[in-house]
Design a protein around this motif. Structure first.
Motif, PDB file in Angstrom:
ATOM      1  N   VAL A 160       0.835  -1.203   0.000  1.00  0.00           N
ATOM      2  CA  VAL A 160       0.000   0.000   0.000  1.00  0.00           C
ATOM      3  C   VAL A 160       0.868   1.251   0.000  1.00  0.00           C
ATOM      4  N   TYR A 161       1.854   1.268   0.898  1.00  0.00           N
ATOM      5  CA  TYR A 161       2.717   2.451   0.979  1.00  0.00           C
ATOM      6  C   TYR A 161       3.490   2.661  -0.311  1.00  0.00           C
ATOM      7  N   LYS A 162       4.006   1.573  -0.868  1.00  0.00           N
ATOM      8  CA  LYS A 162       4.852   1.701  -2.054  1.00  0.00           C
ATOM      9  C   LYS A 162       4.069   2.221  -3.263  1.00  0.00           C
ATOM     10  N   ILE A 163       2.804   1.853  -3.346  1.00  0.00           N
ATOM     11  CA  ILE A 163       1.998   2.318  -4.479  1.00  0.00           C
ATOM     12  C   ILE A 163       1.937   3.850  -4.498  1.00  0.00           C
ATOM     13  N   HIS A 164       2.102   4.449  -3.342  1.00  0.00           N
ATOM     14  CA  HIS A 164       2.040   5.912  -3.294  1.00  0.00           C
ATOM     15  C   HIS A 164       3.187   6.586  -4.027  1.00  0.00           C
ATOM     16  N   THR A 165       4.234   5.826  -4.349  1.00  0.00           N
ATOM     17  CA  THR A 165       5.295   6.393  -5.188  1.00  0.00           C
ATOM     18  C   THR A 165       4.706   6.805  -6.530  1.00  0.00           C
ATOM     19  N   ASN A 166       3.786   5.976  -7.018  1.00  0.00           N
ATOM     20  CA  ASN A 166       3.140   6.305  -8.282  1.00  0.00           C
ATOM     21  C   ASN A 166       2.340   7.601  -8.171  1.00  0.00           C
ATOM     22  N   TYR A 167       1.647   7.739  -7.046  1.00  0.00           N
ATOM     23  CA  TYR A 167       0.935   8.996  -6.810  1.00  0.00           C
ATOM     24  C   TYR A 167       1.919  10.165  -6.861  1.00  0.00           C
ATOM     25  N   GLY A 168       3.072   9.963  -6.224  1.00  0.00           N
ATOM     26  CA  GLY A 168       4.084  11.017  -6.189  1.00  0.00           C
ATOM     27  C   GLY A 168       4.440  11.482  -7.589  1.00  0.00           C
ATOM     28  N   ARG A 169       4.642  10.500  -8.459  1.00  0.00           N
ATOM     29  CA  ARG A 169       5.044  10.818  -9.821  1.00  0.00           C
ATOM     30  C   ARG A 169       3.948  11.573 -10.551  1.00  0.00           C
ATOM     31  N   SER A 193       3.346  15.142  -9.271  1.00  0.00           N
ATOM     32  CA  SER A 193       4.440  16.032  -9.672  1.00  0.00           C
ATOM     33  C   SER A 193       4.318  16.409 -11.138  1.00  0.00           C
ATOM     34  N   GLU A 194       4.037  15.410 -11.983  1.00  0.00           N
ATOM     35  CA  GLU A 194       3.889  15.696 -13.409  1.00  0.00           C
ATOM     36  C   GLU A 194       2.711  16.623 -13.656  1.00  0.00           C
ATOM     37  N   TRP A 195       1.610  16.361 -12.963  1.00  0.00           N
ATOM     38  CA  TRP A 195       0.415  17.184 -13.116  1.00  0.00           C
ATOM     39  C   TRP A 195       0.725  18.638 -12.711  1.00  0.00           C
ATOM     40  N   SER A 196       1.505  18.784 -11.664  1.00  0.00           N
ATOM     41  CA  SER A 196       1.789  20.141 -11.187  1.00  0.00           C
ATOM     42  C   SER A 196       2.476  20.972 -12.258  1.00  0.00           C
ATOM     43  N   GLU A 197       3.162  20.277 -13.172  1.00  0.00           N
ATOM     44  CA  GLU A 197       3.902  21.010 -14.196  1.00  0.00           C
ATOM     45  C   GLU A 197       2.996  21.639 -15.243  1.00  0.00           C
ATOM     46  N   ILE A 198       1.799  21.104 -15.439  1.00  0.00           N
ATOM     47  CA  ILE A 198       0.911  21.692 -16.443  1.00  0.00           C
ATOM     48  C   ILE A 198      -0.127  22.623 -15.840  1.00  0.00           C
ATOM     49  N   GLU A 199      -0.015  22.841 -14.530  1.00  0.00           N
ATOM     50  CA  GLU A 199      -0.994  23.720 -13.889  1.00  0.00           C
ATOM     51  C   GLU A 199      -0.337  25.017 -13.431  1.00  0.00           C
ATOM     52  N   ASP A 200      -1.184  26.042 -13.293  1.00  0.00           N
ATOM     53  CA  ASP A 200      -0.687  27.326 -12.798  1.00  0.00           C
ATOM     54  C   ASP A 200      -1.057  27.522 -11.336  1.00  0.00           C
ATOM     55  N   THR A 201      -2.348  27.826 -11.167  1.00  0.00           N
ATOM     56  CA  THR A 201      -2.838  28.161  -9.835  1.00  0.00           C
ATOM     57  C   THR A 201      -2.607  27.041  -8.832  1.00  0.00           C
ATOM     58  N   GLN A 209       2.400  19.999  -6.376  1.00  0.00           N
ATOM     59  CA  GLN A 209       3.788  19.619  -6.174  1.00  0.00           C
ATOM     60  C   GLN A 209       4.026  19.169  -4.728  1.00  0.00           C
ATOM     61  N   VAL A 210       3.448  19.924  -3.805  1.00  0.00           N
ATOM     62  CA  VAL A 210       3.536  19.532  -2.383  1.00  0.00           C
ATOM     63  C   VAL A 210       2.965  18.130  -2.209  1.00  0.00           C
ATOM     64  N   THR A 211       1.841  17.888  -2.873  1.00  0.00           N
ATOM     65  CA  THR A 211       1.225  16.561  -2.807  1.00  0.00           C
ATOM     66  C   THR A 211       2.191  15.502  -3.312  1.00  0.00           C
ATOM     67  N   GLY A 212       2.794  15.776  -4.485  1.00  0.00           N
ATOM     68  CA  GLY A 212       3.724  14.809  -5.058  1.00  0.00           C
ATOM     69  C   GLY A 212       4.852  14.472  -4.106  1.00  0.00           C
ATOM     70  N   GLY A 213       5.457  15.525  -3.541  1.00  0.00           N
ATOM     71  CA  GLY A 213       6.542  15.307  -2.587  1.00  0.00           C
ATOM     72  C   GLY A 213       6.079  14.538  -1.366  1.00  0.00           C
ATOM     73  N   SER A 214       4.901  14.882  -0.873  1.00  0.00           N
ATOM     74  CA  SER A 214       4.370  14.200   0.309  1.00  0.00           C
ATOM     75  C   SER A 214       4.138  12.722   0.040  1.00  0.00           C
TER      76      SER A 214
END
Lengths: 323, 351
Positions: free
Chosen positions: B132-141, B144-152, B158-163
């Motif tokens: 369960v914990y390891k699957i969250h690495t995928n969430y991280g990715r 993070s990628e999603w944060s790159e196409i968003e502004d607001t 990005q914080v979510t990805g890092g978390s």
């Protein structure tokens, strides 16, 4: 179908309707007004009538599907190209999120089973002991409850995050379709522009060669083509404007909604961890108050070893940061 | 000898590992095991030193002080003694027995079964938790990628990805802690079950010895009675009277092969002689029974005291183990909650 699923679907449908009614374009739609105001029988009749129109819509949408026009454009409109990229990528992200969510859901179900088994094993331990029976039973209950909390987390995520993700996945698809339709109009403009140029050339050639009949016919054609080109340009300008406004509004709404469902998503997990923490804490309390006198000869040898651990039970100092 | 429940030695090798009994390889996995074994051995030594009886053991001190302790042990020939003990075990009967020791054996067997399942099942739980914990690495990715196409909402994403990444990573430390707070202590007590059973076996051996001494006593007693009967005057004149399965009447004029062979061997076949032997043997048998009874009593008293001490130690240890285990779970959930709070915060500081 469970009670909650129906409720959730109701809520989602309600949201959908609201979106339509505040939409700058759809709010003017006769179809929508009819749907909202007519009785079921009246509406059925209305749908029958518009079947004819439907066929036209189908033809248009099918041509869009066939066309894949975007990459045929001569002057790619940078603004809309950018939006197209954004929406396709967003759609991808949503698909990935959906897949990850499904995996987590399944893995959590496995976890539940394992925890239930563990709880049973703890009950066996409790049954074999005499002094430690109650604390062990409490522990077994605690594990059982935690397993239940995992189930609740799964449910909470299904009805919030998963629904939202799916919604935005579909939204992205329809946004991409809308942009492609606009691109079709632009293609039409370009095409009719080329048409006009060709006709003008013919007309000029004919004028030059003095074939009056031909000139007159071509002048006629030219007029028609001019009109068509203008119309196409008009359509495009309007479409551009509408789409621009729509997309802008959409982004605003999206930002708000993403914040909302992400907050909910995070909350689900915060609640889960809090509830589990509380369970363990109450088990600890009972254990501590259990009247077990530590004999001097015991190996709290474990404790000697564990003294090397890097954190204390209070842990108000989160010295390890997670950056 | 004093009766103790001997603390168990940690395993030399674990199933599924390379199977070497001498863990001298230094691959990543094995050195991990070496460290764990080191800790377990430390705990073993601490247990010995805290045991009121064992800490005074001559051999314990020898081990600690004398570098040639191994040879000294071998010289005592204890190995031969333990072999003999093993042979005796196979002769155990289940006729009578001290219920208290039966209870101990039952408890040990039950505890063994319980702990085996606790270890196995917890393994499965942790496999799931890790997944369960390891699957969250995928969430991280993704985040993070999603944060790159968003502004607001880019920052919040990005914080979510890092978390998510740090959430996934936190499971490593948790699994390590589970090892020392749960698996190792439970394994130790699992091994203790064997020690408990050993003590019960020793008790059974003593019981068996007593049994045999008692039956030997009754045999000797019968023998003497028989001899006495044969020595009665009326018995002498009965010619041809069948003996009661023992030596035929000697003395008098009757011919007997046995009487002659006895005289040749120097055995006193006379009535007085045989009576003396029978009496002596009876006395010896009585003495043996007395001694064995005393041994058994002493054993029982000391063993029961040791068991009481063991149970107290065990209860206190269980309490410790559970406290440490629970504290770990609380820590994990607090950390988890903090991580997700961060995510939530990121999306709350908007608009």
């Amino acid at each position: 179908m469970s009670e909650t699923f129906l409720e959730e679907r109701q809520r989602a449908l309600d949201k959908f309707l609201r979106r339509l009614t505040v939409h700058p374009y759809f709010s003017f739609s006769i179809d929508l007004k009819t749907f909202l105001t007519a009785t079921p029988e009246e509406f059925a009749g209305y749908v029958q009538e518009s079947q004819g129109r439907q066929k036209l819509m189908d033809r248009l949408s099918s041509s869009v599907r066939q066309a894949q026009t975007s990459f045929m454009l001569k002057d790619v409109d940078p603004e809309f190209a950018k939006q197209l990229t954004y929406f396709s990528e967003l759609g991808d992200k949503m698909s990935v999120l959906e897949r990850i969510g499904a995996r987590l859901h399944n893995e959590r179900e496995v976890l539940q089973t394992a925890q239930d088994d563990f709880s049973v094993a703890l009950f066996h331990w409790a049954a074999n002991e005499q002094v430690m029976t109650q604390p062990l039973q409490k522990l077994a209950n605690c594990v059982e409850h935690c397993s239940h909390h995992v189930k609740k987390l799964n449910e909470a995520n299904t009805y919030s995050m998963m629904v939202a993700v799916k919604e935005y996945q579909l939204y992205s698809s329809s946004a991409v379709a809308a942009i492609r339709r606009r691109d079709t109009l632009q293609l039409e403009v370009e095409r009719s522009g080329l048409d006009r140029e060709r006709k003008k050339r013919h007309h000029d050639e004919a004028t030059a060669s003095g074939k009056v009949q031909k000139v007159m016919k071509l002048a006629d054609d030219l007029e028609k083509v001019e009109l068509a080109a203008e119309k196409a340009q008009d359509q495009l300008s309007r479409a551009n404007e509408e789409l621009r406004v729509d997309v802008e509004k959409w982004h605003e709404a999206k930002n708000k909604e993403v914040c909302q469902f992400m907050r909910q998503f995070a909350s689900n997990h915060v609640d889960y961890h809090q509830k589990c923490f509380d369970e363990w804490e109450s088990a600890l309390k009972q254990l501590r108050s259990a009247s077990v006198s530590p004999s001097p000869a015991t190996a709290a040898a474990q404790n000697d070893h564990l003294a090397a651990l890097t954190f204390s039970s209070r842990d108000s100092d989160e010295t390890q940061s997670d950056t | 000898t004093l009766q103790v429940v001997v603390p168990p030695l940690p395993e030399k090798a674990i199933k599924g590992s390379s199977g070497l009994l001498n863990k001298i390889t230094f691959s990543g996995e094995d050195s991990d095991f070496l460290i764990k074994r080191q800790h377990a051995l430390e705990i073993f030594l601490v247990r010995l030193s805290r045991h009121p009886v064992l800490c005074q053991s001559y051999w314990f001190h020898q081990f600690l002080e004398n570098i040639g302790w191994r040879e000294a042990v071998q010289r005592t020939g204890y190995l031969q003694k333990s072999d003999m003990l093993l042979k005796t075990l196979s002769l155990l009967s289940k006729q009578k027995g001290d219920q208290r020791f039966h209870d101990v054996r039952e408890y040990a067997e039950e505890l063994e079964a319980v702990f085996k399942s606790l270890l196995e099942i917890r393994e499965k739980v942790n496999e799931s938790v890790k997944a369960v914990y390891k699957i969250h690495t995928n969430y991280g990715r993704v985040f993070s990628e999603w944060s790159e196409i968003e502004d607001t909402i880019g920052t919040a994403l990005q914080v979510t990805g890092g978390s998510m990444d740090s959430y996934a990573d936190s499971v490593e430390m948790y699994l390590d802690e589970e090892e020392s707070r749960y698996y190792m202590p439970l394994k130790e007590y699992l091994a203790y079950c064997e020690s408990l059973r050993g003590m019960v076996k020793r008790h059974d051996i003593l019981e068996k010895r007593l049994e045999r001494a008692e039956s030997a006593l009754s045999t000797k007693s019968e023998t003497k009675a028989t001899v006495q009967r044969e020595g009665l005057p009326s018995g002498v004149e009965q010619a041809g009277a069948p003996p009661t399965g023992t030596t035929p009447t000697g003395g008098g004029g009757r011919f007997s092969l046995r009487a002659i062979s006895n005289r040749l061997r120097g055995v006193d076949g006379s009535y007085e002689g045989r009576l003396a032997v029978a009496s002596r043997e009876l006395l010896e048998a009585e003495e043996t029974v007395r001694i064995t009874q005393k041994e058994l009593q002493l054993f029982t008293t000391e063993a029961l005291e040791e068991l009481k001490r063991f149970h107290e130690q065990k209860t206190a240890d269980f309490k410790s183990i559970l406290i440490n285990f629970i504290q770990l779970q609380m820590h994990v959930h607090r950390k988890g909650k903090d991580t997700w709070e961060r995510v939530k915060q990121g999306f709350s500081t908007m608009q």
